[in-house]
Design an enzyme around this catalytic site. Structure first.
Site, PDB file in Angstrom:
ATOM      1  N   ASP A 199      16.233  11.560  -8.530  1.00  0.00           N
ATOM      2  CA  ASP A 199      17.534  12.578  -8.268  1.00  0.00           C
ATOM      3  C   ASP A 199      17.242  13.849  -8.890  1.00  0.00           C
ATOM      4  OD1 ASP A 199      19.488  12.602 -11.064  1.00  0.00           O
ATOM      5  OD2 ASP A 199      17.709  11.314 -10.919  1.00  0.00           O
ATOM      6  N   LYS A 227       2.800   4.520  -0.908  1.00  0.00           N
ATOM      7  CA  LYS A 227       3.011   5.303  -2.394  1.00  0.00           C
ATOM      8  C   LYS A 227       4.129   6.283  -2.217  1.00  0.00           C
ATOM      9  CE  LYS A 227      -1.811   5.077  -1.004  1.00  0.00           C
ATOM     10  NZ  LYS A 227      -2.085   3.738  -1.749  1.00  0.00           N
ATOM     11  N   HIS A 257       0.816  -1.163  -0.009  1.00  0.00           N
ATOM     12  CA  HIS A 257       0.043  -0.064  -0.044  1.00  0.00           C
ATOM     13  C   HIS A 257       0.927   1.340   0.137  1.00  0.00           C
ATOM     14  CE1 HIS A 257      -3.614   2.353   1.902  1.00  0.00           C
ATOM     15  NE2 HIS A 257      -3.983   2.032   0.706  1.00  0.00           N
ATOM     16  N   ASP A 300      -0.939  19.524  17.938  1.00  0.00           N
ATOM     17  CA  ASP A 300      -0.545  21.096  18.326  1.00  0.00           C
ATOM     18  C   ASP A 300       0.144  22.123  17.496  1.00  0.00           C
ATOM     19  OD1 ASP A 300      -1.465  19.810  20.696  1.00  0.00           O
ATOM     20  OD2 ASP A 300       0.681  19.434  21.685  1.00  0.00           O
ATOM     21  N   LYS A 316      -4.485  10.196   4.870  1.00  0.00           N
ATOM     22  CA  LYS A 316      -3.634   9.408   6.044  1.00  0.00           C
ATOM     23  C   LYS A 316      -2.715  10.249   6.854  1.00  0.00           C
ATOM     24  CE  LYS A 316      -4.415   6.179   2.373  1.00  0.00           C
ATOM     25  NZ  LYS A 316      -5.748   6.041   2.885  1.00  0.00           N
ATOM     26  N   HIS A 341      -9.339  10.208   1.490  1.00  0.00           N
ATOM     27  CA  HIS A 341      -8.354   9.093   1.422  1.00  0.00           C
ATOM     28  C   HIS A 341      -7.133   9.535   1.994  1.00  0.00           C
ATOM     29  CE1 HIS A 341      -5.493   6.547  -0.834  1.00  0.00           C
ATOM     30  NE2 HIS A 341      -6.467   5.759  -0.814  1.00  0.00           N
TER      31      HIS A 341
END
Length: 1136
Positions: free
Chosen positions: A660, A655, A653, A994, A989, A987
């Site tokens: 360079d 991504k 999963h 703070d 994540k 979608h």
């Protein structure tokens, strides 16, 4: 304006579509407490706990014993066990562990609740050994009945002073004194001397032990009533005793100092007891050391995830363990042969003619026996496993665990199992009551391993272990947020260390057009720059000269990264990568191999997930772009069932895009993109999240909406919201290392390919390319730069998916890896989330595709296995702040429903687990409010709120999006076309804490992403050391603050001054009011244009925290499906 936390200037109103928020004079928050805090039923404040051990090189307050060798990254979890052999032949010198520390002054836990339940006898048939005294520190309250079965007492550490006599007056002439029993040492087990320990003070701990009326080694007909035994028991201090007691004559009760009590239980289970009689001066341990020698009576287990006793344990207190457990599993002895069936079958075949006789001379005995390992669980949730030792009845693990816990539990279970081809088989269990460890005492000892009927699984079968609990109040690493002090080392116990001197760019959505979001001002008057993710990825790939490495769950060659005009708008990523490979750039694609998509002899299937994996392989087949389709596989040593589950259910999963880039002075460096965006269809979107307006323009060839089945003509697209990041500096090289480790594992020759004499490794070796800067010199900023970043890479991955983890599981701790059954695991993403939540002081903001966890604390389905700590940690953080009378807020943004058909069984299950997670959190918060008497002044939603995103577009005169064949009546397509609304799919994540710390990656908040043995994930955690609370002593106004404000501007359609203090009650109630207003607009009968997308999650939370469906809105508008989910059928791992 300087960089020391000065507030930014006042923001002018930005498209504020909301009515002004009524500002009322705030009452004192919170009202002064009416009772003494903390209440008596909760643990004493931190200053009453035993003192922490001496600090290690890294100020992480884990136990400093046993001594450890410093790993390349200073984290005590890699500590090896004590260097002395087991059993030690002599007491170590005074400098041996535990290091000295003053004793605590606190009283130890209150007497346990009791039960009059008596238990049947258990025979003691395994050999006896010299007994050791049991450690009890007073006051020893005889008025409190003990546990309903003999929990092990602790060994003493000294022999000095007069020895009291524990006597039982009554029938049976029950009496203990120093000469009552002469224990016979078994020739099988030598006496074990405890490590150098200090005497236990009277104020340290009180172990309540049942004393039975039958001597050790004698099978009794039954136990006398425990109340009768204790009522006739007293201490006698009139017997003089020598300072030293020989192993063959252990004292039955001893008092080295006033108020200290040491005694033996007369338990029919106590057969391996050890002598620890030292003379001379002794150093004091940093915390109490209890060394019990017996385990529980009764451990019937029946549970799919972890074995749990079923006997009546009503007398055990269920206490909250919130902190860290420091555990050593040393060894087991005399385990039963669980493979006797296989041995018997083999012996039968041995009798046939022509069978070799080598098995008959003992080799078969050595070859076929148990393959033991130990699983550690709290509240049925597995928190640690040892590695499997093949064919051993005397396994030695000497394995260390330091794990966070946030569990209500009565016991900690050590379950010994035998690994088999089709799973595992129970050998037995050792259970440690939580009350014994609750206030910080280190408990260690040798415990009988009891089978399902509560009897020893085999005579002499024992497990040696130690365990110590450190409550959250004593873990100073969580007290000051991030970046506190010059020696702050980031998240401890991770595979990759904290990297300094970097730069980070934070992205929201695939593209942010100019002028789409308001201008934001950061500290020092600097403007916040909204990143353009896919623009930057396109430019980075186009400018690469040496390498382009892409890892993805899905990569589609037809995707166009740039869509806002110009020549780049016509270039697909497939064409771009192929042209770069023709220029000599090494282009590698590592894509998950969906097992449901196949292309065999012209037969093609797209696969359930439609990841285009076979399509992209065919597209690049005759080019120099190398595509490696990587299936998610379990190791060969896993059971057949586990191999099938992993290969079918779980995915790769991650991504990432690694290239360079120009470093100046004719040098090159590594850049890495990490986050939630795959380079595939359906992902391109902007903060406007159009539904219909772009169907014939930027989304003409990129329509994506898996909610609808059948014709989608004229239907709304599914808008996509995501988070991503770009890393420049040393952390980018860690992302490269992750790719290389995965590529080497996936490209390893299999089957007939192993016969090749050579194997061409496609990875470039950077050390052979002089113009690429190495990781050691990759810092792009100095520590004095006010805009420098410190970055750390985290993963969820195991040794079946990477090459480079140590082959010997004993070396796992040297790289901060978790050892599972037949696998090594990097689960540092979960570690990072837990650490960040525990360190939070003001607020937490989460965006995630899923939010499921802490099922061990649900009111139902506790054994589901969604055991990640994240939801429970957030709830406990809020409860902690309520008790401290401090403000705290958590905002959690999730999709309205999981992607797919909301009425489907899998989707409904996910919604059901999500509902259970919400309910658990709100109940925890409400209980804290009640405890502090604040339930009338505040409600749980004043601290925790769930949101989702949605959009609605009105029809204008130029709108042609509805053209096409009309959808069938009474279908989700028809309803959505008419209402012109749809959810915005979250979608993301990520998490912001703070305004000083951010986590962005590929990992969802569920068990799949957090466990490490399921989906493979990667994430980055970062902060700016010049923009933290610890440095400025005020709200940070760095890039992370700008990122959150930009996200809130996207979701709410406005900027308000209260947004600068998300923890404030004013901000919480204002944002919640916006969500409620937007939901009403979204759910209304007539379509109107929405300027804000933030919706309250469509459930009702009452003042007591009960989560129910919204009245009149039990199903999702247009598409159906129960909002709170449903669960029918068997439990499985797919949806958690």
């Amino acid at each position: 304006m300087d960089n020391n936390g000065s507030p930014p200037p006042y923001y002018p109103p930005y498209q504020n579509a909301y009515p002004p928020y009524p500002h009322h004079p705030a009452s004192q928050y919170p009202p002064p407490p009416s009772d003494q805090y903390p209440p008596s039923q909760y643990p004493p404040p931190p200053d009453q706990y035993p003192p922490a051990p001496a600090p290690a090189p890294y100020p992480y307050p884990y136990s400093s014993y046993p001594p450890y060798q410093q790993a390349p990254y200073p984290y005590p979890s890699s500590a090896p066990p004590p260097s002395s052999a087991y059993p030690p032949s002599a007491p170590p010198p005074s400098s041996a562990y535990p290091p000295s520390a003053p004793p605590p002054s606190s009283a130890y836990p209150p007497s346990p609740s009791h039960s009059s339940t008596t238990y049947p006898p258990s025979p003691t048939s395994y050999p006896q050994s010299p007994s050791s005294a049991s450690s009890h520190s007073g006051p020893f309250d005889y008025n409190q009945p003990p546990y309903p079965y003999p929990y092990p007492p602790a060994r003493p550490s000294t022999n000095s002073g007069p020895l009291p006599t524990l006597q039982h007056q009554g029938s049976g002439s029950f009496k203990y004194d120093s000469n009552h029993y002469q224990y016979q040492q078994s020739g099988m087990y030598p006496p074990v001397e405890s490590p150098h320990q200090s005497p236990l003070r009277a104020s340290r701990f009180s172990l309540h032990q049942r004393y039975d009326s039958c001597p050790v080694g004698v099978e009794a007909s039954g136990y006398p009533p425990v109340d009768q035994l204790l009522s006739n028991m007293h201490l006698s201090e009139n017997q003089p005793t020598d300072n030293s007691v020989g192993p063959s004559a252990p004292s039955s009760a001893r008092c080295d100092k006033v108020g200290e009590f040491y005694g033996y239980p007369n338990s029919s289970f106590t057969t391996w007891e050890t002598s620890s009689t030292y003379s001379g001066n002794q150093t004091e341990s940093p915390s109490p050391v209890l060394t019990p020698t017996t385990s529980i009576n009764g451990s019937q287990h029946s549970q799919s995830l972890q074995i749990v006793p079923l006997q009546n344990k009503g007398s055990l207190k269920v206490l909250l363990l919130h902190g860290n457990l420091d555990i050593w599993v040393y060894e087991a002895k005399n385990l039963p042969n669980m493979d006797m069936f296989h041995k018997t079958l083999g012996d039968m075949f041995m009798k046939f003619p022509g069978t070799g006789s080598n098995k008959a001379d003992g080799q078969s005995n050595r070859g076929i026996t148990s393959d033991p390992y130990v699983s550690i669980s709290v509240a049925n949730a597995v928190i640690g496993r040892t590695y499997v030792i093949s064919n051993s009845e005397f396994p030695v693990w000497r394995q260390h665990f330091n794990v966070p816990v946030a569990h209500y539990a009565a016991e900690v279970h050590f379950v010994v199992k035998d690994s088999d081809l089709v799973g595992s088989q129970l050998i037995g269990i050792v259970a440690i009551p939580v009350e014994h460890i609750y206030l910080g005492a280190r408990v260690e000892g040798i415990y009988p391993i009891l089978n399902a009927s509560g009897k020893p699984c085999k005579p002499g079968a024992v497990l040696r272990l130690s365990i110590q609990y450190t409550p959250i109040e004593r873990l100073s690493i969580y007290h000051n947020g991030v970046g506190a002090g010059p020696d702050y080392y980031g998240v401890p116990g991770t595979y990759f260390p904290l990297r300094t001197g970097g730069k980070v760019t934070l992205y929201q959505d695939a593209h942010v057009p100019d002028g789409c979001l308001p201008n934001l001002i950061l500290g020092g008057g600097r403007p916040y720059v909204h990143g353009k993710c896919w623009h930057d990825i396109f430019d980075a790939i186009r400018q690469a000269q040496r390498l382009i490495y892409i890892a993805g769950w899905s990569v589609w060659h037809n995707v166009k990264l740039v869509r806002d005009g110009g020549a780049a708008s016509s270039v697909t990523i497939g064409d771009l990568l192929r042209s770069k490979s023709q220029e000599g750039v090494r282009v590698l694609l590592l894509v998950w191999d969906d097992p449901t998509s196949r292309s065999i002899l012209g037969y093609k299937t797209d696969g359930i997930m439609q990841t285009h994996d076979e399509e992209i392989r065919r597209f690049f087949k005759h080019s120099s772009v190398q595509v490696l389709l990587c299936p998610r596989t379990a190791g060969k040593r896993h059971s057949w069932v586990k191999q099938r589950e992993v290969g079918t259910i779980y995915t790769h999963h991650q991504k990432t895009v690694i290239v360079d880039a120009d470093a100046g002075h004719n040098r090159r460096k590594i850049l890495a993109f990490v986050g939630g965006l795959d380079l595939c269809d359906g992902r391109y979107d902007t903060p406007n999240h159009e539904l219909f307006k772009t169907l014939k323009t930027v989304h003409k060839d990129d329509y994506h909406n898996p909610t609808f089945t059948g014709s989608t003509a004229g239907c709304p697209r599914e808008p996509w919201h995501d988070l991503h990041s770009r890393l420049d500096g040393p952390a980018a090289y860690d992302v490269l290392t992750n790719f290389e480790e995965r590529w080497l594992k996936a490209s390893k020759p299999q089957g007939m390919k192993k016969l090749k004499k050579s194997y061409n490794d496609s990875l470039l070796k950077l050390e052979r390319i002089p113009d690429i800067i190495g990781a050691a010199h990759a810092a792009s900023t100095s520590d004095n730069d006010p805009e420098t970043w410190h970055v750390q890479i985290f993963r969820s991955i195991d040794s079946n998916s990477v090459k480079g983890f140590p082959k010997d599981p004993k070396e796992a701790t040297s790289k901060n890896l978790v050892c599972g059954k037949n696998v090594l695991i990097d689960m540092s993403i979960h570690t990072a989330y837990v650490k960040a939540i525990r360190a939070a002081q003001h607020f937490i903001y989460v965006e995630n595709q899923y939010f499921i966890g802490s099922s061990y604390n649900w009111n139902q389905y506790k054994d589901l296995g969604a055991n990640n700590l994240i939801p429970m940690e957030i709830a406990l953080k809020i409860a902690e702040k309520i008790r401290a009378h401090e403000r705290f807020a958590a905002y959690i943004v999730i999709p309205m429903w999981p992607e797919g058909v909301p009425t489907g069984a899998a989707t409904q299950r996910i919604l059901f687990w999500q509902h259970k997670t919400m309910q658990m959190m709100y109940e925890t918060i409400y209980k804290a409010l009640v405890e502090m008497g604040l339930e009338g002044a505040f409600c749980p939603q004043d601290y925790l709120n769930f949101f989702c995103l949605g959009n609605r577009e009105a029809i204008d005169g130029n709108d042609t999006s509805v053209s096409g064949s009309p959808a069938a009546a009474n279908t989700p397509q028809a309803f959505s076309q008419k209402s012109r609304r749809f959810m915005i799919y979250v979608h993301s994540k990520g998490m912001i804490v703070d305004d000083e710390y951010v986590i962005v990656g590929s990992a969802n908040i569920n068990q799949r992403s957090m466990e490490g043995t399921r989906d493979t994930e990667i994430a980055m955690g970062a902060y700016q050391p010049h923009h933290t609370w610890a440095r400025n002593h005020s709200s940070p106004f760095g890039e992370i603050y700008g990122y959150r404000m930009s996200l809130w501007a996207e979701h709410t359609g406005t900027i308000e001054d209260c947004f600068r203090e998300p923890e404030s009650l004013e901000c919480v109630r204002r944002v919640r009011a916006m969500g409620e207003m937007n939901w009403k607009q979204f759910a209304a009968e007539h379509a109107t244009e929405m300027t804000g997308h933030l919706l309250k999650y469509p459930v009702e939370i009452d003042r007591k925290g009960k989560v129910t469906s919204l009245p009149g809105c039990e199903s999702f508008p247009d598409v159906g499906g129960n909002i709170t989910g449903s669960f029918l059928g068997i439990q499985e791992n797919l949806t958690i």
